[in-house]
Write an enzyme that holds these catalytic residues in place. Structure first.
Site, short mmCIF file in Angstrom:
data_model
loop_
_atom_site.label_atom_id
_atom_site.label_comp_id
_atom_site.label_asym_id
_atom_site.label_seq_id
_atom_site.Cartn_x
_atom_site.Cartn_y
_atom_site.Cartn_z
N GLY A 161 20.03 13.09 54.40
CA GLY A 161 20.29 14.34 55.07
C GLY A 161 19.14 15.31 55.14
O GLY A 161 18.34 15.32 56.08
N TYR A 182 37.29 21.12 57.04
CA TYR A 182 37.66 21.45 58.41
C TYR A 182 39.00 20.79 58.76
O TYR A 182 39.69 20.29 57.89
CB TYR A 182 36.53 21.07 59.36
CG TYR A 182 35.26 21.84 59.06
CD1 TYR A 182 35.25 23.24 59.09
CD2 TYR A 182 34.08 21.20 58.69
CE1 TYR A 182 34.10 23.96 58.78
CE2 TYR A 182 32.93 21.91 58.38
CZ TYR A 182 32.94 23.30 58.43
OH TYR A 182 31.81 24.01 58.11
N GLN A 202 29.04 13.91 66.69
CA GLN A 202 30.04 14.28 65.69
C GLN A 202 30.99 15.32 66.29
O GLN A 202 30.56 16.39 66.72
CB GLN A 202 29.41 14.85 64.41
CG GLN A 202 30.46 15.04 63.31
CD GLN A 202 29.96 15.82 62.12
OE1 GLN A 202 29.73 17.01 62.21
NE2 GLN A 202 29.79 15.13 60.98
#
Length: 369
Positions: A321, A176, A99
């Protein structure tokens, strides 16, 4: 007995995944001075039973840092460290994407890595994120620095390729840099990179094209249409229009997958007493727009719900997750009907106590089989 949907194989990009249970990026902050370690290798190898591992967010440049001990991928030492990890995952039968992450305005001008970078904090517009680490004083990202290649995505992808990663995921969520360009609350530009929906989507789409130049089909993107974290979020109608356009255009690029982060209780944030997330049904709103890539669904997805989502065509695969943190054998537990019964130490999510960073990281026991 028929194999349950989440345990079936699936083609993602050029890869055949052994199951449809992915491990998404999970920030753990165990990379001293930004460099991967043997301990990180142990952590990822333990979890190679996932159909696909997506690495924790990897900083594409020193400038992009937000907090200490997050890993990077901008020099030869980074490449060597990640190559050792990737090799270990492959030897254990796993697949792993990197990522790629730039935090934009979430970077703190006074952070050590930011100072070492010797460049300003970059953002689409000089607007600080409320409630985060950023300061009120901000430098606007100038036109000459806009291109995704000059921001470091191209070189980061080349470095990830050299390290042996099976693909890359563009971090387009979390408030972000990519997310900041998409969102009208953080992007007030009036040039070709801001204003209308097409212009706000341009940076993220260009970044994807740069990654495709290096990895071909093996590129994914993670999106959080609800906003919330790091002070991003738009009114519902604008959210639907923006993300419908971005997802439709991204899907034309023949990506490996598009990860949709849906709304959940953990997605709601307040700034100055005002709720920031835009609550809506992410899967119902956008999944039908994904026609070429595989659709991954993330946020509070249980294995049972994952089976249902896949059976109904609402997802091709899922990312589970938080449960990956205390259950390194998560898929094996699903296969054997074992419960998720390890209790995570929340104080050790982002760093170990003292010098022993293995605590709460690589010391969770597998189930008995």
């Amino acid at each position: 007995m028929a194999t349950r949907p989440i345990l079936r194989t699936v083609h993602v990009g050029t890869h055949m995944l052994k199951n449809r249970v992915g491990m998404p990026a999970l920030t753990r902050n165990r990379a001293p001075s930004t460099y991967p370690t043997d301990l990180m290798k142990e952590y990822y190898v333990q979890r190679a039973n996932a159909g696909l591992i997506v690495s924790e967010a990897i900083l594409i440049t020193r400038q992009g840092t937000e907090w200490p001990n997050a890993p990077g991928i901008w020099d030869e030492k980074h490449i060597a460290g990640w190559k050792d990890i990737v090799t270990g995952v492959h030897e254990a039968g796993g697949k792993i994407f990197a990522q790629l992450w730039h935090v934009g305005r979430a970077a703190h001008p006074d952070a050590p890595e930011q100072k070492l970078a010797g460049v300003p904090v970059y953002a689409p517009t000089a607007i600080a994120a409320r409630g985060g680490s950023s300061l009120e004083s901000r430098d606007t990202l100038q036109y000459a620095l806009i291109s995704s290649s000059s921001m470091g995505y191209k070189q980061a992808a080349l470095n990830a390729k050299q390290a042996g990663f099976d693909g890359v995921e563009l971090h387009g969520a979390g408030g972000y840099l990519v997310n900041q360009f998409l969102d009208s609350s953080s992007n007030k530009r009036t040039d070709q990179w801001g204003g209308n929906i097409e212009n706000r989507c341009r940076f993220g789409l260009e970044a994807l094209k740069v990654l495709i130049e290096v990895f071909g089909r093996d590129v994914g993107v993670k999106l959080v249409p609800t906003g919330g974290y790091n002070d991003v979020g738009m009114p519902l109608e604008e959210t639907l229009e923006t993300y419908s356009y971005f997802i439709s255009e991204a899907d034309k690029l023949n990506l490996a997958y598009i990860c949709l982060m849906r709304y959940g209780p953990k997605m709601q944030f307040e700034y100055e007493g005002v709720p920031r997330a835009t609550k809506h049904d992410v899967v119902a709103s956008y999944r039908h727009l994904i026609k070429n890539a595989k659709a991954f669904v993330n946020v509070d997805v249980t294995p049972e719900e994952g089976d249902q989502l896949i059976s109904e065509g609402k997802a091709d695969a899922i990312f589970v997750g938080f449960n990956w943190i205390p259950h390194p054998d998560l898929v094996k537990r699903i296969e054997h009907g074992k419960p998720f019964d390890n209790t995570p130490d929340l104080d050790l999510l982002y760093a170990g106590r003292g010098e022993d960073w293995s605590k709460g990281y690589t010391d969770y026991p597998p189930a008995s089989y």
